[in-house]
Design a protein around this motif. Sequence first.
Motif, PDB file in Angstrom:
ATOM      1  N   PRO A 149       5.747   7.127  -0.241  1.00 27.12           N
ATOM      2  CA  PRO A 149       6.519   5.881  -0.245  1.00 27.12           C
ATOM      3  C   PRO A 149       5.914   4.757   0.595  1.00 27.12           C
ATOM      4  O   PRO A 149       6.253   3.591   0.401  1.00 27.12           O
ATOM      5  CB  PRO A 149       7.874   6.303   0.333  1.00 27.12           C
ATOM      6  CG  PRO A 149       7.528   7.450   1.251  1.00 27.12           C
ATOM      7  CD  PRO A 149       6.385   8.173   0.590  1.00 27.12           C
ATOM      8  N   GLY A 150       5.073   5.061   1.549  1.00 26.58           N
ATOM      9  CA  GLY A 150       4.605   4.039   2.476  1.00 26.58           C
ATOM     10  C   GLY A 150       3.690   3.007   1.836  1.00 26.58           C
ATOM     11  O   GLY A 150       2.852   3.334   0.998  1.00 26.58           O
ATOM     12  N   GLU A 155      -6.188   4.817   3.675  1.00 30.67           N
ATOM     13  CA  GLU A 155      -6.968   5.935   3.156  1.00 30.67           C
ATOM     14  C   GLU A 155      -6.568   7.296   3.701  1.00 30.67           C
ATOM     15  O   GLU A 155      -6.878   8.330   3.094  1.00 30.67           O
ATOM     16  CB  GLU A 155      -8.455   5.680   3.413  1.00 30.67           C
ATOM     17  CG  GLU A 155      -9.081   4.623   2.528  1.00 30.67           C
ATOM     18  CD  GLU A 155      -8.856   3.192   2.995  1.00 30.67           C
ATOM     19  OE1 GLU A 155      -9.443   2.264   2.406  1.00 30.67           O
ATOM     20  OE2 GLU A 155      -8.082   2.991   3.962  1.00 30.67           O
ATOM     21  N   ASP A 156      -5.869   7.332   4.815  1.00 34.70           N
ATOM     22  CA  ASP A 156      -5.449   8.617   5.375  1.00 34.70           C
ATOM     23  C   ASP A 156      -4.139   9.123   4.781  1.00 34.70           C
ATOM     24  O   ASP A 156      -3.656  10.206   5.130  1.00 34.70           O
ATOM     25  CB  ASP A 156      -5.311   8.514   6.897  1.00 34.70           C
ATOM     26  CG  ASP A 156      -4.300   7.447   7.316  1.00 34.70           C
ATOM     27  OD1 ASP A 156      -3.905   6.614   6.475  1.00 34.70           O
ATOM     28  OD2 ASP A 156      -3.916   7.453   8.502  1.00 34.70           O
ATOM     29  N   MET A 157      -3.550   8.361   3.863  1.00 34.50           N
ATOM     30  CA  MET A 157      -2.288   8.751   3.228  1.00 34.50           C
ATOM     31  C   MET A 157      -2.567   9.447   1.899  1.00 34.50           C
ATOM     32  O   MET A 157      -3.302   8.937   1.067  1.00 34.50           O
ATOM     33  CB  MET A 157      -1.419   7.509   2.972  1.00 34.50           C
ATOM     34  CG  MET A 157      -1.042   6.738   4.223  1.00 34.50           C
ATOM     35  SD  MET A 157      -0.404   5.070   3.854  1.00 34.50           S
ATOM     36  CE  MET A 157       1.017   5.463   2.843  1.00 34.50           C
ATOM     37  N   VAL A 158      -1.962  10.616   1.700  1.00 34.58           N
ATOM     38  CA  VAL A 158      -2.060  11.322   0.421  1.00 34.58           C
ATOM     39  C   VAL A 158      -0.677  11.846   0.083  1.00 34.58           C
ATOM     40  O   VAL A 158      -0.060  12.562   0.876  1.00 34.58           O
ATOM     41  CB  VAL A 158      -3.071  12.492   0.470  1.00 34.58           C
ATOM     42  CG1 VAL A 158      -3.063  13.242  -0.854  1.00 34.58           C
ATOM     43  CG2 VAL A 158      -4.467  11.984   0.770  1.00 34.58           C
ATOM     44  N   GLY A 159      -0.170  11.464  -1.087  1.00 34.42           N
ATOM     45  CA  GLY A 159       1.158  11.902  -1.496  1.00 34.42           C
ATOM     46  C   GLY A 159       1.091  13.107  -2.411  1.00 34.42           C
ATOM     47  O   GLY A 159       0.051  13.751  -2.559  1.00 34.42           O
ATOM     48  N   ARG A 305       5.826   4.075  -8.915  1.00 33.44           N
ATOM     49  CA  ARG A 305       6.680   2.882  -8.976  1.00 33.44           C
ATOM     50  C   ARG A 305       6.025   1.675  -8.311  1.00 33.44           C
ATOM     51  O   ARG A 305       6.010   0.581  -8.874  1.00 33.44           O
ATOM     52  CB  ARG A 305       8.026   3.201  -8.308  1.00 33.44           C
ATOM     53  CG  ARG A 305       9.029   2.042  -8.301  1.00 33.44           C
ATOM     54  CD  ARG A 305       9.416   1.593  -9.683  1.00 33.44           C
ATOM     55  NE  ARG A 305      10.643   0.798  -9.648  1.00 33.44           N
ATOM     56  CZ  ARG A 305      11.013  -0.021 -10.614  1.00 33.44           C
ATOM     57  NH1 ARG A 305      10.256  -0.162 -11.693  1.00 33.44           N
ATOM     58  NH2 ARG A 305      12.151  -0.689 -10.533  1.00 33.44           N
ATOM     59  N   HIS A 306       5.494   1.839  -7.100  1.00 35.87           N
ATOM     60  CA  HIS A 306       4.914   0.707  -6.390  1.00 35.87           C
ATOM     61  C   HIS A 306       3.553   1.081  -5.817  1.00 35.87           C
ATOM     62  O   HIS A 306       3.349   2.218  -5.369  1.00 35.87           O
ATOM     63  CB  HIS A 306       5.835   0.248  -5.249  1.00 35.87           C
ATOM     64  CG  HIS A 306       7.157  -0.248  -5.723  1.00 35.87           C
ATOM     65  ND1 HIS A 306       7.293  -1.395  -6.479  1.00 35.87           N
ATOM     66  CD2 HIS A 306       8.416   0.250  -5.573  1.00 35.87           C
ATOM     67  CE1 HIS A 306       8.572  -1.588  -6.758  1.00 35.87           C
ATOM     68  NE2 HIS A 306       9.275  -0.597  -6.218  1.00 35.87           N
ATOM     69  N   SER A 307       2.660   0.115  -5.833  1.00 32.69           N
ATOM     70  CA  SER A 307       1.305   0.367  -5.326  1.00 32.69           C
ATOM     71  C   SER A 307       0.764  -0.901  -4.673  1.00 32.69           C
ATOM     72  O   SER A 307       0.849  -1.990  -5.240  1.00 32.69           O
ATOM     73  CB  SER A 307       0.391   0.794  -6.483  1.00 32.69           C
ATOM     74  OG  SER A 307      -0.891   1.100  -6.017  1.00 32.69           O
ATOM     75  N   LEU A 308       0.241  -0.735  -3.481  1.00 34.49           N
ATOM     76  CA  LEU A 308      -0.363  -1.837  -2.734  1.00 34.49           C
ATOM     77  C   LEU A 308      -1.373  -1.239  -1.765  1.00 34.49           C
ATOM     78  O   LEU A 308      -1.055  -0.284  -1.057  1.00 34.49           O
ATOM     79  CB  LEU A 308       0.693  -2.632  -1.966  1.00 34.49           C
ATOM     80  CG  LEU A 308       0.181  -3.694  -0.988  1.00 34.49           C
ATOM     81  CD1 LEU A 308      -0.540  -4.804  -1.734  1.00 34.49           C
ATOM     82  CD2 LEU A 308       1.344  -4.255  -0.154  1.00 34.49           C
ATOM     83  N   ALA A 309      -2.562  -1.792  -1.730  1.00 36.99           N
ATOM     84  CA  ALA A 309      -3.641  -1.232  -0.920  1.00 36.99           C
ATOM     85  C   ALA A 309      -3.864  -2.016   0.362  1.00 36.99           C
ATOM     86  O   ALA A 309      -3.765  -3.242   0.385  1.00 36.99           O
ATOM     87  CB  ALA A 309      -4.940  -1.210  -1.718  1.00 36.99           C
ATOM     88  N   SER A 310      -4.196  -1.286   1.408  1.00 34.86           N
ATOM     89  CA  SER A 310      -4.848  -1.894   2.565  1.00 34.86           C
ATOM     90  C   SER A 310      -6.345  -1.838   2.311  1.00 34.86           C
ATOM     91  O   SER A 310      -6.889  -0.777   1.993  1.00 34.86           O
ATOM     92  CB  SER A 310      -4.515  -1.116   3.834  1.00 34.86           C
ATOM     93  OG  SER A 310      -5.391  -1.509   4.882  1.00 34.86           O
TER      94      SER A 310
END
Length: 346
Positions: A149-150, A155-159, A305-310
């Motif tokens: 959800p975050g 890059e350190d996030m994996v769902g 549902r939602h996607s946004l990159a750093s």
Amino acid sequence: MPSIVDVERAVQKNPRRWLVTGVAGFIGSNILQRLLELGQVVTGLDNLSAGHLANLDEVRSLVGPEAWSRFTFIKGDIRDPRTCAAVCAGADYVLHQAALGSVPLSIEDPVEAHGSNLTGFLHMLIASREAGARTFVYAASSATYGDGPGLPKTEDMVGEPLSPYAVTKYANELYARVFNTLYGMRTVGLRYFNVFGQRQDPNGAYAAVIPAWFAALINGDSAVVNGDGETTRDFCHVDNVVQANLLAALSLDDAAAGEVYNIACGRSTTLNELYRFIQNEVAALVPAAAQAKLEYRDFRPGDVRHSLASIDKAQQRLGYAVSVDVEEGLKRATPWYVKRLSKVHV
């Protein structure tokens, strides 16, 4: 940190040998075009299951005969290890774009997705290592983030993966990291976020939303969206992706290897907003498009549902900078689609 201009000037002065897999596809053909414009020697591999010879014909017409003479096309499949070994021989840099890139198709046929995206990927890693390639750059995917959800995605996030496609793309990253650590092989993964632009195929049941909407608006058909249109995406023009591949391949920073990087614009756009952008651009050339309405259907299984990159990490370690935003990218893409899809001369 060298800019893309610095990197391109340096490589022009000292041409290298490149391998681009998936070269007849949307992203691969755009990478090929830029490499040839920069005076490079390129071998391209494609089995033409998703790529098109027409894309290569277009590149040839744009770069001219001298540049085209530095390109060698090989029809073959990354699932064949002998083919992989043959095309990697002599390559300084490998830009691996070949994949089965459809989430819905991977749900329908996970075995096919596994063969292309995982078995084929491993063959390419092995062949590149044995050939002594300097750097192996590969197309990763924002699908790796799954249902996390975050936002924005770092890059350190994996769902939790939502499709076989997402599973294969995450496994690619694990394999590449192991090859970097275990064998000292320079690997760099680029997590693409909703890439669009010229040569993205509008045909077929699994066409991405942007080319599908271009085709519908240009030819007076119904434009369809899955869900309520408030789904968000970080849309990224293909020129940004080409830049990222060159920066990743030619980086002199040892710390940049063995890593993955978000390649996006760092901006969230709803599908409703996107439709209005495309409609306005198309209507300037095809006035009837101004009256078209968007048709809403059920949400599609496997979609996030939602996607946004750093994009901070790519900016800091690779020197990546967004050169084309969403609106400018759509302005560039519109004449290309109108020319190729319109039933009337525009």
